[in-house]
Design an enzyme around this catalytic site. Structure first.
Site, short mmCIF file in Angstrom:
data_model
loop_
_atom_site.label_atom_id
_atom_site.label_comp_id
_atom_site.label_asym_id
_atom_site.label_seq_id
_atom_site.Cartn_x
_atom_site.Cartn_y
_atom_site.Cartn_z
N ASP A 1 0.87 -1.17 0.00
CA ASP A 1 0.00 0.00 0.00
C ASP A 1 0.91 1.23 0.00
O ASP A 1 2.11 1.11 0.24
CB ASP A 1 -0.88 -0.05 1.26
CG ASP A 1 -1.78 1.16 1.37
OD1 ASP A 1 -2.30 1.60 0.33
OD2 ASP A 1 -1.96 1.66 2.49
N ASP B 1 -1.43 -0.97 5.98
CA ASP B 1 -1.68 -0.50 7.34
C ASP B 1 -3.14 -0.23 7.64
O ASP B 1 -3.48 0.10 8.76
CB ASP B 1 -0.88 0.78 7.60
CG ASP B 1 -1.47 1.97 6.88
OD1 ASP B 1 -1.54 3.06 7.45
OD2 ASP B 1 -1.87 1.81 5.70
#
EC number: 7.6.2.1
Length: 1436
Positions: free
Chosen positions: A432, A1039
């Protein structure tokens, strides 16, 4: 004991909690669900428990629901043995060994004493059972602690709230909660001590987020002025069945008069959260125990099968095949042996009928006997050994100080205990962007207001210096707020100290476990441990831009003097822009002291020099001027607006061309113009008058802002930097302090929160002075730009002005995005009373609706947010985490392909990719954006053809320079100068149109791939596609909650415990706090874990095969009778004890290369990627070596004792001893690390063997009739032949292996061997050699891609980036030339900044061919500078 700090989140959720269907199944088993009415199967009906006292409990319909007692243990004392044995039999090897042991009880086929054969499997299963029992006991203790925590439940008999344990809470009970108390169950909020019916929650125990969330009392209960009386509650609650969705909940409350009131997740208090800033709250329990959303979400450690384990299972089948062949040989041999006798030998005893066994039947029985005899060929202890080794590896990883984040007080978490070795075999990483590569600390960088851009260079310099030291108070006073005369410097330093003081962040990213003391302000949390999210110094301290600061100041001074010549539209826009930043959010204002208390009343403030009446007049003038500018048909008003607008635009362009931080340049634009128009009357007296009053009215309270997202916090801090300070907020009102020092309190009429569909949020307020109803909106530019008012409806001058502002703002947004900034548009809309009342009625109907409530609310929000007026836009920087570029460079050098899958804007993602070294300046980047399948297919084919063409040109160069790699890992990109960028729409076309093969073929040639604007589902689909088609090892790292599906789809999932909560961590196999930790985790621990475990597994196979073969060779000399020359007890103990410890220690502690060398030479990682230690070839070679060593160990003693009269055990004992020494010395050759532990276990194993043999042989007189091993070892130890054999035989057996090791180290040493040799050198010389190795690798790789440089060869610095001469900020204004040409060629109406570039096939320029032309075009086409990478960017 870090886990103790936050054991609630870690451990109350340790065991897999069932989902809804499993829960229902369990209830059915207990006979509960059957009693429920069918109509209620999909919903839950809850009533108060109070009418049903202890006597009427059986009549209570709530009795069918789970109690609040949690049980995460697997076993009880009674069920432990049967249940654990049943679970262990799920492992095929255990069943196999139990069957063999039972087979040995059959007299006709038994090989040795039946009781002895049971010992190995019993020992192995006992060790596993003890481990399971210990883990379950820990769970039991934690369950007990949680179940016995206290809370207050309403008791009808006592008419008061009485203390009960959590486990005694039931669905339908009324629970009272106080400040800092943890919520025991999922509770529907019915009362709050807050006058507005709001309760504040901290959800850190649930998702790690430290920012406060608001929960509202159910509609109809919020207007209570008296305490809530549970006895008067007569309503029924109908809601959905228990599920694990933390963000959704719906239901309704039915009153006795059948009136219904709807509610949603905003009224539900979740188990595990903590009450904050609310004195008391009361609610009714909806879900309890294992039915709560928190428990349904916690699945504990995950079980995955590692790559080595899958490989090992295949090899065990090969061993089974080998065992079958050996047993077949034994059976056939026995049949032939017995068939050769003319008459039956004396040892062949007939049955009671006098019949003898036929040779075929005898052979079959012997086949079964041989299976029992040679069973150890399948390594029984391997599985348990692997589990113990992995536990040791996890312990060492967990305690690595380099993987500990001191700031957050977080070590690495190993949640999956059985895939440590997979860390050393990763070929693809999917990452990400936000919060993973970046900090997720949003820092305000620049903004544009009314089409005028403000670069905030002073703030940029502050951010550059931030790593070294924080700004001194003096420096801060110079830039913070207004650049005032020296008299105010002291005040500003004080202001900074008071209001901008960085709050001490919590030492742990997760809150400490909360106690249940009844004190309002005291929990078990230390007062200095409280943390405020998004409030670090770097986020809070914004240094204002001098030009914008001057405009704000001038606007404040001009409005004070009601000057007739001020450009009212600009003044209004500036004020509205900063008011929108301050109030268009859900930020809570609270005190900075502990416990944090919300600020709901504006603090008392001394009267300032400018009165409220005067401010009122000013806003009325601004309003009239604004109307005359936009809608008046007066020619003079239009001309005035046009002339000022034109001047502002010219001034902005001039400002762009000049150096922003040059004081003379900045002063010349606006200031000269004002002075030329007679602004001399606004002198220093006026300045002093206003700002002295501000000084005297400084705010008495320390504030901290508690935001739900870092973007919101950044914008509020930015507004505060320009003295538009958010002072207090309640659900009805928000107060802002203006630069003049006056407090304005706006009535909040509605707040439309942000959601991922609308991509915006709005707040509807009534202006305190003009009494207008104003809608302030902020959101993504791709959405807001489409919602702006049609400029064609205004008059000509206003139309031109609005169009110009929109175009310029869009241009600035594109600049921001390409500079890697996150962009937000700010807009407003003024409503008249009638329109607002109509809309408010629709909104109230939607809020009260039961069915389709969410859709109706969405519809009303979209109806309001139209015909907006653009105020400006902001650029917020999400800073790269420390060490990200180095980590990515090292991982790429290790042969790992890195993809970024993000939901962010394309330009932002591409810029971050360059910043973190994911893309190189020399790379040619292909960007494919399309929604058409045919176009997408042709573009993929076209790009692939172009890439292959370049690859073919490159091939001969590689050979000329001698770069012929010995081994390519599957993940290694053959070409290293292409990048690919695709968006979510393109991914949809690829997946739905069956274009995966072309897409994969293209990505294999690309250095990096960026997937932008991708949804969570698309992220997981990409990961699954790569895993399925390329058969590679994948790792996903993220996350946030949107990364969970991607993390679960990969072989290894890593969660980052950052600012976005703990959802990713809870779904992951490993959790780290910084992306840079990935470097050591993979390159060092990954390499070590793979190397250790691979060598250990290979060693176990070798050990068992070489030992079993000794028994097999003996069969040729005993008529294939299944006899042994070694005592049974010594055979059993050989694997269980004599040779078990050294491989365990080897698997946990061995380091083939030091950590420093592994980090310095990332290419060493390819050893694990290519599975060079453990693959089919190494397995076969090891098996052949095991056969050779067994032959030597058997036939050397055989030849030594040939023709002697020694007994069978005197022959077998030397063979057993020699085998032990050979196997241990073989292990010693493999060991690269020698410590005292290794030495002790090696010597200890031999000593233990000798001591056991001496004692056993001395005591075993008649324990094994008819042949007993009595005094065998004692006699042999006095025989010189025994010592000679023990010395010579292991040397002969290990000589070939040692010889090959020596040859490999002398000729054609691999990189691993070179690294091992480097470790032996002195430190200085070692560094020098490493540099040589790295430089030689880089030189060869540079030669391989040298033709890529010709693209920029011959271009001067100014040609490639003319911007360097014009502005001190690299990449300040850049624009993609291809995009512009294609855009104008394809759709002239769209304009060059229409967001997504149209799709036109474009061929890549051949290297060096058009470089001159490109340079010329660049120089001509760029007004303010060029995109610094446009030379090698191709947009398709």
């Amino acid at each position: 004991m870090i886990w103790k700090k936050h054991f609630f989140k870690e451990t109350c959720c340790r065991c897999a909690a069932p989902d809804t269907e499993i829960q229902n199944e369990e209830l059915e088993k207990r006979g509960k669900v059957k009693k429920r009415k069918k109509k209620n199967e999909n919903k839950r009906v809850i009533i108060s428990n109070l009418p049903f006292g202890s006597k009427k409990r059986k009549e209570n319909p709530n009795r069918y629901y789970d109690s609040n007692k949690i049980k995460t243990t697997k076993y009880t004392i009674l069920t432990f043995f049967p249940k654990n044995i049943y679970e262990q039999f799920h492992r095929f090897a255990n069943i196999y060994f139990v069957v063999i042991a039972l087979l040995n009880f059959v007299p006709v086929v038994n090989a040795f004493q039946p009781e002895v054969s049971v010992i190995p499997i019993c020992v192995i299963m006992a060790i596993t059972a003890i481990k399971d029992a210990w883990e379950d006991f820990r769970r039991y203790k934690l369950d007990k602690e949680i179940n016995h925590m206290g809370c207050y439940v309403y008791n009808r008999e006592e008419r008061a709230y009485v203390e009960k344990c959590w486990k005694d809470v039931r669905v339908g009970d009324f629970v009272q909660l106080q400040c800092n108390e943890t919520i025991p169950a999922d509770i529907l909020l019915l009362y709050s001590s807050d006058q507005n019916g709001i309760c504040h929650l901290e959800t850190a125990n649930l998702d790690g987020e430290t920012n406060l969330k608001q929960r509202h009392v159910v509609m109809g209960f919020s207007s209570q002025n008296t305490l809530f009386e549970p006895e008067f509650f007569q309503n029924s609650i109908i809601c959905e069945m228990p599920n694990n969705d933390l963000n959704k909940f719906k239901g309704y409350m039915e009153q006795p008069n059948h009136e219904r009131i709807g509610f949603n997740i905003e009224s539900l208090l979740l188990r595990g959260c903590t009450i904050r800033n609310t004195e008391a709250a009361v609610g009714i329990v909806i879900y309890a125990g294992h039915e709560t959303k928190a428990m349904l979400n916690n699945n504990g450690p995950r079980y995955k099968r590692s790559k080595i384990e899958r490989r090992m299972n295949m090899d065990i089948f090969l061993c089974v095949g080998l065992l079958f062949m050996m047993c077949l040989v034994g059976a056939v041999g026995h049949g032939i042996w017995t068939g050769n006798f003319s008459e039956h030998p004396p040892y062949d005893v007939p049955d009671e009928n006098g019949n003898f066994l036929s040779p075929v039947l005898a052979g079959f029985y012997m086949f079964l006997t041989m299976i029992i005899l040679l069973q150890v060929l399948i390594p029984i202890s391997l599985y348990v050994s692997i589990e113990l080794v992995k536990l040791g590896q996890v312990f060492l990883i967990h305690n690595d100080i380099d993987l500990y984040d001191e700031e957050a007080d977080l070590p690495i978490q190993c949640r999956a205990l059985n895939i440590t070795e997979d860390l050393g075999q990763i070929q693809y990483i999917f990452s990400d962007k936000t919060g993973t590569l970046t900090e997720n600390k949003m820092v305000f960088r620049r903004c544009t207001v009314d089409g005028i851009e403000f670069s905030h260079q002073e703030n940029a310099r502050r951010l550059e210096n931030h790593k070294d030291l924080d700004l001194d108070d003096e420096d801060f006073a110079k830039f913070q707020h207004f650049s005032l005369p020296p008299m105010n410097t002291e005040r500003q330093a004080t202001y900074k100290q008071r209001t901008m003081k960085p709050l001490g962040r919590c030492q742990s990213a997760r809150a400490h476990f909360q106690g249940h003391t009844r004190s309002r302000s005291l929990g078990r949390r230390d007062s200095n441990q409280s943390q405020v999210a998004f409030s670090s110094t770097i986020e809070k301290d914004v240094t204002p831009d001098r030009r914008l600061l001057r405009r704000v100041r001038e606007a404040a001074l001009q409005t004070e003097n009601l000057s007739p010549f001020i450009h009212m539209k600009t003044s209004t826009s500036l004020t509205d822009f900063f008011l929108a930043l301050a109030i268009c959010n859900t930020v809570l204002v609270s005190t900075a002291t502990e416990p944090r208390q919300r600020v709901t009343v504006p603090p008392p403030i001394k009267p300032s020099g400018i009165t409220l009446e005067k401010i009122h007049q000013i806003f009325q003038r601004l309003k009239l001027a604004s109307l005359s500018q936009s809608f008046s048909s007066s020619q003079s008003g239009s001309d005035l607006g046009a002339s000022f607008s034109a001047k502002n635009t010219e001034e902005h362009l001039a400002a762009l061309d000049c150096c922003d931080n040059d004081d003379s340049c900045c002063a010349s634009g606006r200031g000269d113009e004002l002075q030329g128009k007679g602004s001399t009357d606004i002198g220093s007296a006026s300045l002093d008058e206003v700002f002295k009053s501000v000084t005297n009215s400084s705010l008495p309270t320390d504030f901290c802002y508690e935001a739900e997202s870092p973007d919101e916090a950044a914008l509020v801090y930015a507004a505060q930097a320009y003295s538009f300070t958010l002072v207090s907020r309640t659900p009805e009102q928000v107060t802002v302090r203006l630069p003049q020092g006056t407090l304005l309190t706006f009535d909040i009429l509605y707040t439309l929160g942000f959601d991922s569909v609308r991509k915006r949020m709005s707040v509807v307020v009534r202006h305190p002075l003009t009494k207008e109803i104003v809608v302030y909106t902020k959101g993504a530019d791709s959405v807001i730009m489409d919602l702006l008012e049609d400029s064609a409806k205004a008059d000509i001058s206003a139309e031109k002005r609005m169009k110009r502002i929109k175009e310029k703002t869009q241009k600035h947004l594109d600049y921001y995005a390409r500079d890697g900034l996150r962009t937000l548009c700010i807009a407003k809309k003024v409503l008249n009373e009638d329109d607002f009342q109509k809309w408010a009625n629709f909104r109230r109907e939607a809020e009260a609706a039961i069915d389709n409530r969410d859709e109706l609310l969405m519809e009303t929000a979209q109806h309001l947010e139209t015909k907006l007026t653009l105020l400006g836009a902001t650029g917020i920087e999400d800073r790269l985490q420390d060490g990200v570029p180095d980590t990515i460079a090292a991982l790429r050098e290790a042969g790992i392909q890195i993809w970024v899958l993000t939901g962010d804007k394309q330009e932002t993602a591409v810029n971050i990719a360059y910043s973190c070294k994911l893309l190189n300046q020399r790379d040619t980047v292909f960007t494919i954006n399309t929604e058409n399948k045919e176009t997408c297919e042709s573009l993929l084919n076209l790009t692939l053809e172009e890439v292959r063409k370049n690859y073919e040109v490159e091939k001969p160069q590689r050979k000329i320079f001698g770069i012929i790699p010995t081994s390519f890992s599957a993940s290694e990109a053959p070409s290293a100068e292409f990048g690919l960028v695709v968006d979510g729409r393109t991914l949809n076309v690829i997946f739905q149109g069956g274009l995966e093969e072309q897409f994969l073929a293209l990505t294999k040639h690309c250095r990096s791939v960026l997937c932008c604007r991708s949804t969570p589902l698309q992220k997981s689909m990409v990961v699954k596609l790569i895993r399925r088609k390329l058969k590679v090892m994948t790792l996903s790292i993220g996350d946030g909650a949107n990364d969970v599906s991607m993390i679960q789809a990969a072989d290894v999932g890593i969660g980052i415990s950052g600012q976005e909560g703990m959802q990713a961590v809870m779904a992951s196999d490993f959790a780290i706090s910084r992306f840079k930790h990935l470097k050591k985790l993979l390159l060092v621990h990954g390499h070590w874990c793979y190397a250790r475990l691979a060598k250990m597994v290979i060693y176990f196979f070798y050990k068992n095969v070489s030992y079993v073969n000794l028994l097999f060779w003996y069969q040729f000399f005993c008529g294939f009778s299944g006899s042994t020359m070694i005592d049974y007890w010594q055979m059993i103990f050989f694997n269980l004890f004599f040779t078990s410890m050294p491989p365990l220690l080897f698997g946990v502690l061995d380091k083939d290369v030091s950590a420093e060398t592994l980090l310095s030479l990332p290419k060493l990682y390819k050893n694990g990627q290519n599975s060079e230690i453990y693959k089919l070839s190494t397995f076969i070679i090891t098996m052949l070596d095991a056969f050779y060593q067994s032959l030597i160990c058997f036939f050397v003693p055989y030849l030594a004792y040939k023709d002697s009269d020694i007994d069978v055990f005197s022959f077998g004992n030397p063979i057993n001893t020699i085998a032990l020494l050979t196997i241990l010395l073989h292990q010693a050759l493999e060991m690269k690390t020698w410590t005292l532990f290794h030495l002790v276990t090696m010597v200890g194993s031999v000593v233990f063997y000798l001591v056991f043999s001496l004692i056993y042989n001395a005591t075993c007189v008649v324990c094994n009739p008819p042949t007993n091993p009595y005094w065998i070892m004692e006699r042999q130890l006095s025989d010189s032949t025994f010592y000679l054999l023990c010395l010579i035989t292991p040397v002969i057996a290990l000589l070939p292996r040692f010889f090959i090791f020596a040859l490999r180290g002398t000729f054609g040493a691999s990189l691993i061997l070179k690294a091992q040799q480097l470790d032996k050198l002195p430190k200085g010389q070692q560094d020098l050699e490493i540099q040589k190795l790295r430089s030689s690798k880089q030189t060869t790789s540079a030669a391989a891609v040298s033709h890529g440089d010709t693209e920029t060869q011959g271009l001067s610095t100014s040609d490639v980036n003319p911007l360097r001469k014009q502005t001190p900020e690299e990449g300040y204004c850049f624009f993609n030339r291809w995009a512009e040409e294609e855009s104008t060629a394809t759709d002239s109406s769209a304009g060059p900044f229409s967001g997504h570039y149209p799709l036109v096939p474009s061929r890549v320029a051949n290297p060096g061919q058009n470089s001159g032309k490109l340079t010329k075009d660049n120089a001509n086409n760029f007004n303010h500078g060029s995109h610094r990478r446009s030379v090698s960017a191709v947009t398709l």
